[in-house]
Design a protein around this motif. Structure first.
Motif, PDB file in Angstrom:
ATOM      1  N   PHE A 181       5.301  -4.535 -10.087  1.00  0.00           N
ATOM      2  CA  PHE A 181       4.663  -3.653 -11.903  1.00  0.00           C
ATOM      3  C   PHE A 181       5.145  -2.533 -11.561  1.00  0.00           C
ATOM      4  O   PHE A 181       5.511  -1.818 -12.582  1.00  0.00           O
ATOM      5  CB  PHE A 181       3.541  -3.529 -11.568  1.00  0.00           C
ATOM      6  N   LEU A 182       5.503  -1.778 -11.045  1.00  0.00           N
ATOM      7  CA  LEU A 182       6.684  -0.328 -10.486  1.00  0.00           C
ATOM      8  C   LEU A 182       8.087  -0.688 -10.298  1.00  0.00           C
ATOM      9  O   LEU A 182       9.050   0.633 -10.908  1.00  0.00           O
ATOM     10  CB  LEU A 182       6.216   0.467  -9.186  1.00  0.00           C
ATOM     11  N   LEU A 183       8.531  -1.615 -10.787  1.00  0.00           N
ATOM     12  CA  LEU A 183       9.985  -1.564 -11.187  1.00  0.00           C
ATOM     13  C   LEU A 183      10.113  -0.687 -12.358  1.00  0.00           C
ATOM     14  O   LEU A 183      11.405  -0.937 -12.342  1.00  0.00           O
ATOM     15  CB  LEU A 183      10.312  -2.996 -11.294  1.00  0.00           C
ATOM     16  N   PRO A 184       9.720  -1.123 -13.831  1.00  0.00           N
ATOM     17  CA  PRO A 184      10.399  -0.847 -14.922  1.00  0.00           C
ATOM     18  C   PRO A 184       9.725   0.170 -15.288  1.00  0.00           C
ATOM     19  O   PRO A 184       9.929   1.558 -16.186  1.00  0.00           O
ATOM     20  CB  PRO A 184       9.896  -1.380 -16.124  1.00  0.00           C
ATOM     21  N   ALA A 185       9.100   1.631 -13.587  1.00  0.00           N
ATOM     22  CA  ALA A 185       8.895   3.227 -14.121  1.00  0.00           C
ATOM     23  C   ALA A 185      10.039   4.121 -13.325  1.00  0.00           C
ATOM     24  O   ALA A 185       9.886   4.287 -12.586  1.00  0.00           O
ATOM     25  CB  ALA A 185       7.487   2.572 -13.060  1.00  0.00           C
ATOM     26  N   PHE A 186      11.483   3.932 -13.926  1.00  0.00           N
ATOM     27  CA  PHE A 186      11.743   4.706 -14.136  1.00  0.00           C
ATOM     28  C   PHE A 186      11.703   5.544 -13.923  1.00  0.00           C
ATOM     29  O   PHE A 186      12.006   6.481 -13.789  1.00  0.00           O
ATOM     30  CB  PHE A 186      13.600   4.268 -14.806  1.00  0.00           C
ATOM     31  N   PRO A 187      11.438   6.883 -15.096  1.00  0.00           N
ATOM     32  CA  PRO A 187      10.645   7.654 -15.016  1.00  0.00           C
ATOM     33  C   PRO A 187      10.061   8.758 -13.554  1.00  0.00           C
ATOM     34  O   PRO A 187      10.438   9.488 -13.342  1.00  0.00           O
ATOM     35  CB  PRO A 187       9.580   8.022 -16.467  1.00  0.00           C
TER      36      PRO A 187
ATOM     37  N   LEU B  54       1.009  -1.121  -0.386  1.00  0.00           N
ATOM     38  CA  LEU B  54       0.121  -0.087   0.010  1.00  0.00           C
ATOM     39  C   LEU B  54       0.661   1.349   0.002  1.00  0.00           C
ATOM     40  O   LEU B  54       0.833   2.007  -0.904  1.00  0.00           O
ATOM     41  CB  LEU B  54      -0.759  -0.073   1.497  1.00  0.00           C
ATOM     42  N   LEU B  55       2.118   1.299   0.601  1.00  0.00           N
ATOM     43  CA  LEU B  55       2.369   2.407   1.175  1.00  0.00           C
ATOM     44  C   LEU B  55       4.024   2.927  -0.290  1.00  0.00           C
ATOM     45  O   LEU B  55       3.308   3.735  -1.145  1.00  0.00           O
ATOM     46  CB  LEU B  55       3.620   2.148   2.125  1.00  0.00           C
ATOM     47  N   ILE B  56       4.321   1.757  -1.137  1.00  0.00           N
ATOM     48  CA  ILE B  56       5.237   1.806  -2.344  1.00  0.00           C
ATOM     49  C   ILE B  56       3.978   2.466  -3.275  1.00  0.00           C
ATOM     50  O   ILE B  56       4.502   2.601  -4.171  1.00  0.00           O
ATOM     51  CB  ILE B  56       5.388   0.464  -2.453  1.00  0.00           C
ATOM     52  N   ALA B  57       2.712   0.924  -3.679  1.00  0.00           N
ATOM     53  CA  ALA B  57       1.756   1.729  -4.452  1.00  0.00           C
ATOM     54  C   ALA B  57       0.872   3.180  -4.146  1.00  0.00           C
ATOM     55  O   ALA B  57       1.401   4.245  -5.044  1.00  0.00           O
ATOM     56  CB  ALA B  57       0.515   0.766  -4.817  1.00  0.00           C
ATOM     57  N   GLY B  58       1.003   3.817  -3.127  1.00  0.00           N
ATOM     58  CA  GLY B  58       0.642   5.272  -2.683  1.00  0.00           C
ATOM     59  C   GLY B  58       2.465   6.696  -3.196  1.00  0.00           C
ATOM     60  O   GLY B  58       1.917   7.485  -3.946  1.00  0.00           O
ATOM     61  N   ALA B  59       3.350   5.543  -3.057  1.00  0.00           N
ATOM     62  CA  ALA B  59       4.056   5.922  -3.803  1.00  0.00           C
ATOM     63  C   ALA B  59       4.446   6.778  -4.449  1.00  0.00           C
ATOM     64  O   ALA B  59       4.775   7.437  -5.590  1.00  0.00           O
ATOM     65  CB  ALA B  59       5.742   5.796  -2.798  1.00  0.00           C
ATOM     66  N   GLY B  60       4.361   5.439  -5.279  1.00  0.00           N
ATOM     67  CA  GLY B  60       4.551   5.503  -7.022  1.00  0.00           C
ATOM     68  C   GLY B  60       3.306   6.266  -7.425  1.00  0.00           C
ATOM     69  O   GLY B  60       2.674   7.507  -7.851  1.00  0.00           O
TER      70      GLY B  60
END
Length: 108
Positions: A60-66, A14-20
């Motif tokens: 799923f956020l691993l390739p989201a480098f931007p 939840l924390l990581i998705a919110g940070a994303g």
């Protein structure tokens, strides 16, 4: 998740998705090229709106480098000692969470 004790994977997801989502909003404020906006937006949308196990959403956020570009710009403006401290703290947190996931009772 709030009323019952859970494994660390659920609150961290939840924390990581919110940070994303927050990092995506900061990313949009920099007015990046449209291709990066679409690429990053699709990854954040898959993370937040996709179905499946909730605790495996952050992968799923691993390739989201931007998403890291606003943080990199802020660290570039910071004093070297502060930048090293922040990077070391984040690396330590990442190491501890990764070590926890290797012995966690749930599969990711």
């Amino acid at each position: 998740m709030v009323t019952a004790p859970t494994f660390l994977g659920f609150p961290m997801a939840l924390l990581i998705a919110g940070a994303g989502v927050l990092l995506f909003a900061l990313f949009l404020l920099d007015r990046p090229p449209l291709a990066l906006v679409v690429y990053t937006g699709v990854l954040v949308l898959i993370t937040v709106g996709g179905s499946g196990f909730f605790e495996s959403k952050p992968r799923f956020l691993l390739p989201a480098f931007p998403l890291l570009l606003p943080l990199a710009a802020a660290l570039a403006k910071a004093r070297p000692r502060a930048a090293v401290t922040v990077i070391a703290a984040l690396a330590g947190l990442s190491f501890c969470y990764g070590a926890y996931l290797t012995v966690a009772p749930m599969a990711l």
